[in-house]
Enzyme design. Structure first.
Site, short mmCIF file in Angstrom:
data_model
loop_
_atom_site.label_atom_id
_atom_site.label_comp_id
_atom_site.label_asym_id
_atom_site.label_seq_id
_atom_site.Cartn_x
_atom_site.Cartn_y
_atom_site.Cartn_z
N SER A 1 0.85 -1.18 0.00
CA SER A 1 0.00 0.00 0.00
C SER A 1 0.89 1.24 0.00
CB SER A 1 -0.91 0.00 1.24
OG SER A 1 -1.72 1.14 1.27
N LYS B 1 -1.26 -1.05 -4.41
CA LYS B 1 -2.44 -0.28 -4.03
C LYS B 1 -2.01 1.14 -3.74
CE LYS B 1 -4.60 -0.26 0.13
NZ LYS B 1 -5.41 -0.76 1.26
N LYS C 1 -3.32 5.07 -2.41
CA LYS C 1 -4.36 5.86 -1.75
C LYS C 1 -4.78 7.00 -2.68
CE LYS C 1 -4.20 3.75 2.32
NZ LYS C 1 -5.36 3.12 3.00
N ASP D 1 -7.56 2.94 -3.04
CA ASP D 1 -8.24 2.97 -1.74
C ASP D 1 -8.55 4.42 -1.40
OD1 ASP D 1 -9.20 2.64 0.81
OD2 ASP D 1 -7.31 1.97 1.68
N GLU E 1 -11.48 0.50 -3.33
CA GLU E 1 -11.73 0.18 -1.92
C GLU E 1 -12.34 1.36 -1.19
OE1 GLU E 1 -9.14 -1.24 2.00
OE2 GLU E 1 -8.21 -1.19 0.03
N ASP F 1 -14.13 -1.87 3.34
CA ASP F 1 -13.20 -1.98 4.47
C ASP F 1 -13.93 -1.50 5.72
OD1 ASP F 1 -11.23 -1.58 6.41
OD2 ASP F 1 -9.85 -0.55 5.10
N LYS G 1 -9.80 -6.85 8.23
CA LYS G 1 -8.80 -6.44 9.19
C LYS G 1 -9.24 -6.94 10.56
CE LYS G 1 -7.40 -2.26 6.71
NZ LYS G 1 -7.46 -0.77 6.68
N GLY H 1 -3.90 -4.41 6.37
CA GLY H 1 -3.00 -4.07 7.47
C GLY H 1 -3.27 -2.69 8.04
#
Length: 370
Positions: free
Chosen positions: A136, A162, A164, A189, A214, A239, A263, A291
Site C-alpha cells: 500500500s 495499491k 491511496k 483505496d 476500496e 473496508d 482487518k 494491514g
C-alpha cells in the site's frame, strides 16, 4: 488458561517514510503491545493497532488501552479461561471497542498456541505455506514521486500495488501508473473520501482495469455503495463499512460490494475475522487481509489469517522493512523472491519479541496481576 499477569507496553516508533491518506499524514506511530503470562510462566503477545486520533475508527490507542486496563484486564485475571472463545463470551458485555478486544485476543491466542504446540495458522485453519504480498502506497507530493515508489516496490517483488486516492488526486496518478507500468495488478483505496456526487470521477477510474476500488464512500455506509456498485464495472471492496458479520450479510443482500478487506482489529479479533472469511467464501464474495501499519507482532496474525483458503486476492501485508527501520521481532518479516511471505508453523506467532527494542522505544509500561 489461567492468566496471572497482563501488561501493556506503550512504544513510540518512527516510520521509515511518511504515510499519507485522505485521513492525514503519519510519520510517527504509537505502538501498544499486550503481553499475557499464565501461571506456568508461558507468555503470549498481541498488538493494539488503534491510532492517535479517531480517524479510521472511533477507537484511539488512549481510549482502547483505558478499556483494556479498566474492564478487559480484570475480567481476564479474575477467571480461568477454557479457550479464546471463552474470552469473547466473557467480554461480550463490553459494547464496542473491537480493537481493544482484538489486542487481548491476540495475546491469548499466542499463549494458547504456545501451550498447545500449535501455530496461529493451525488455529485459524490456514493451509498455505506462503501468502501473496501486496503493498500500500500513500498519497505522494508529486506524481513523479509516486511513480518512482511504485517502481521501487515492483523491483522489490511486491505482487500487487495499491495507492491511496482522494478528490483531486485520483485519475491522474492511476493514469500515470498505467502509462508507465502497463497492466500490473493495481487497485485504489479512498478511505471513504468520496460521495455519489463524485460519480463522474469514479466512472473515469473504470477505464483503467483496476482490481477494485476500496471504500470509496462513507466509512459507515452500505446503502449508497449498493447504488455505486451498479454504476461501475470495477468491483467495490469494503473496508471500514464491514465491522461485523452482520454488516457483511447486509452488504451481500444489498449488493454493496463484491470484495471485502478483512482487518482483524476492525472486526474484534482473529476468530471474528475467520468467521467473516468463511462466510464471504460461502456467499461468493472475494476477500483479502488488510494491514494497519502493524509491527511484526500484529503482522504475524495477519500472515496466519492470510493463509486461510477463503483469501483469494493479494494482501496488504508487507515486509518489516517496508515501514520500519528495525522491527521489534526476530526474525523480521522478509519478502521472498516470489513476492510472498512465509507462513510460520512454529507454536504461537512464530516470531519472538525483541525485548531490547521494546525497551529502546518504551514510553510507558502498565502491569496488572492476579
Amino acid at each position: 488458561m489461567e492468566v496471572r499477569r497482563l501488561e501493556l507496553f506503550y512504544l513510540r516508533m518512527k516510520l521509515r517514510d511518511e504515510f499519507r491518506t485522505s485521513f492525514g499524514s503519519v510519520q510517527e506511530r504509537p505502538v501498544v503491545l499486550v503481553r499475557v503470562e499464565e501461571r506456568g510462566g508461558e507468555e503470549g503477545w498481541g498488538e493494539l493497532v488503534a491510532d492517535d486520533g479517531p480517524w479510521y475508527s472511533y477507537e484511539t490507542y488512549d481510549t482502547s488501552s483505558t478499556i483494556i486496563r479498566n474492564f478487559i484486564a480484570p475480567i481476564v485475571l479474575q477467571r480461568e479461561l477454557q479457550d479464546v472463545y471463552d474470552f469473547h463470551a466473557a467480554v461480550s458485555r463490553i459494547r464496542g471497542y473491537p480493537m481493544a478486544k482484538a489486542a487481548v485476543e491476540e495475546a491469548l491466542l499466542d499463549l494458547y498456541g504456545r501451550l498447545e504446540g500449535k501455530s496461529i495458522a493451525d488455529i485459524v485453519g490456514g493451509v498455505r505455506k506462503e501468502i501473496v504480498s501486496g503493498v500500500s502506497i500513500g498519497i505522494k507530493r508529486s506524481i513523479d514521486q509516486l511513480v518512482s515508489e511504485v517502481e521501487t516496490r515492483l523491483e522489490e517483488g511486491y505482487r500487487r500495488i495499491k495507492i491511496k486516492i482522494e478528490p483531486g488526486h485520483d485519475v491522474e496518478p492511476v493514469k500515470a501508473i498505467r502509462d508507465r507500468f502497463g497492466d500490473i495488478p493495481l487497485q485504489v483505496d479512498a478511505n471513504g473520501a468520496y460521495t455519489l456526487r463524485d460519480m463522474q470521477v469514479l466512472r473515469k477510474l473504470d477505464n483503467y482495469g483496476l482490481l477494485m476500488i476500496e471504500q470509496p464512500l462513507a466509512w459507515d455506509d452500505l446503502v449508497e455503495h449498493s447504488i455505486l456498485s451498479r454504476k461501475l464495472t470495477t468491483p467495490i471492496c469494503l473496508d471500514e463499512s464491514i465491522k461485523t458479520l452482520g454488516d457483511l450479510l447486509v452488504a451481500y443482500k444489498l449488493g454493496s460490494c463484491e470484495i471485502v478487506n478483512v482487518k482483524p482489529a476492525r472486526v474484534g479479533g482473529i476468530l471474528g475475522a475467520k468467521e467473516i472469511l468463511e462466510t464471504a467464501a460461502r456467499l461468493g464474495i472475494g476477500a483479502w487481509i488488510g494491514g494497519m501499519l502493524e509491527t511484526g507482532v500484529g503482522r504475524a496474525f495477519l500472515v496466519a489469517l492470510a493463509s486461510h483458503p477463503a483469501v483469494n486476492y493479494p494482501n496488504d501485508i508487507s515486509a518489516s522493512d517496508r515501514y520500519w527501520e528495525e522491527d521489534i521481532v526476530e526474525p523480521p518479516w522478509k519478502l521472498t523472491s516470489n513476492g510472498t511471505l512465509e507462513v510460520p508453523r512454529q507454536k504461537g506467532i512464530g516470531v519472538e519479541v525483541r525485548t531490547d527494542l521494546t525497551e529502546k522505544y518504551l514510553v510507558e509500561k502498565w502491569t496488572a496481576t492476579k
